[in-house]
Motif scaffolding. Structure first.
Motif, mmCIF file in Angstrom:
data_model
loop_
_atom_site.group_PDB
_atom_site.id
_atom_site.type_symbol
_atom_site.label_atom_id
_atom_site.label_comp_id
_atom_site.label_asym_id
_atom_site.label_seq_id
_atom_site.Cartn_x
_atom_site.Cartn_y
_atom_site.Cartn_z
ATOM 1 N N ASN A 166 0.822 -1.206 0.000
ATOM 2 C CA ASN A 166 0.000 0.000 0.000
ATOM 3 C C ASN A 166 0.861 1.263 0.000
ATOM 4 N N ILE A 167 1.899 1.273 0.798
ATOM 5 C CA ILE A 167 2.802 2.428 0.829
ATOM 6 C C ILE A 167 3.574 2.527 -0.481
ATOM 7 N N LEU A 197 2.577 1.520 -3.398
ATOM 8 C CA LEU A 197 1.671 2.028 -4.429
ATOM 9 C C LEU A 197 1.530 3.541 -4.350
ATOM 10 N N GLY A 198 1.573 4.081 -3.152
ATOM 11 C CA GLY A 198 1.513 5.537 -3.000
ATOM 12 C C GLY A 198 2.711 6.215 -3.647
ATOM 13 N N TYR A 199 3.901 5.695 -3.373
ATOM 14 C CA TYR A 199 5.109 6.260 -3.988
ATOM 15 C C TYR A 199 5.127 6.018 -5.493
ATOM 16 N N GLN A 245 2.519 5.681 -7.423
ATOM 17 C CA GLN A 245 1.518 6.557 -8.024
ATOM 18 C C GLN A 245 2.075 7.962 -8.188
ATOM 19 N N ASN A 246 2.822 8.430 -7.219
ATOM 20 C CA ASN A 246 3.423 9.755 -7.306
ATOM 21 C C ASN A 246 4.440 9.817 -8.441
ATOM 22 N N ARG A 270 2.577 9.732 -11.733
ATOM 23 C CA ARG A 270 1.872 10.998 -11.933
ATOM 24 C C ARG A 270 2.775 12.017 -12.621
ATOM 25 N N PHE A 312 -4.711 2.625 -10.551
ATOM 26 C CA PHE A 312 -4.192 2.809 -9.200
ATOM 27 C C PHE A 312 -5.317 2.797 -8.173
ATOM 28 N N ARG A 355 -5.213 0.069 -5.136
ATOM 29 C CA ARG A 355 -5.205 0.512 -3.749
ATOM 30 C C ARG A 355 -6.464 0.073 -3.011
ATOM 31 N N THR A 397 -6.260 -2.283 0.277
ATOM 32 C CA THR A 397 -6.901 -1.824 1.501
ATOM 33 C C THR A 397 -7.935 -2.839 1.992
#
Length: 94
Positions: free
Chosen positions: A30-31, A33-35, A37-38, A41, A68, A72, A76
């Motif tokens: 999950n973390i 995927l956040g990085y 995604q950034n 982007r 994404f 996510r 989750t």
């Protein structure tokens, strides 16, 4: 009289082998995927500045957004599912 019974939420009982919550890889994914995604982007923004057709730009943007979001969401949901399973197992063994 026996000594005080330890609370089920005491520090010594955390991770006591009852499937204590979701596995670490769920949180890491999950973390990550956040990085990820950034990072993607930024690439999407760079691609948006090119001379590609508007249809292609929109297609890439929507695929990015929905892929994404779906990833996510499922990660989750797996975290919540593992947590509920662990609490159910922990409640049975109490």
């Amino acid at each position: 009289m026996a000594g005080p019974r330890s609370s089920p939420h005491s520090v010594s009982s955390l991770g006591a082998g009852y499937g204590s919550g979701p596995p670490c890889w769920c949180w890491a994914v999950n973390i990550g995927l956040g990085y990820g995604q950034n990072a993607v982007r930024g690439l999407i923004w760079t691609f948006g500045q090119t001379e590609a057709s508007q249809f292609t730009k929109n297609l890439v943007f929507f695929v990015f957004i929905f892929s994404f979001a779906m990833l996510r969401l499922w990660v989750t949901l797996s975290i919540v599912t593992f947590g509920l399973k662990a609490s159910y197992v922990y409640g049975e063994n109490d």
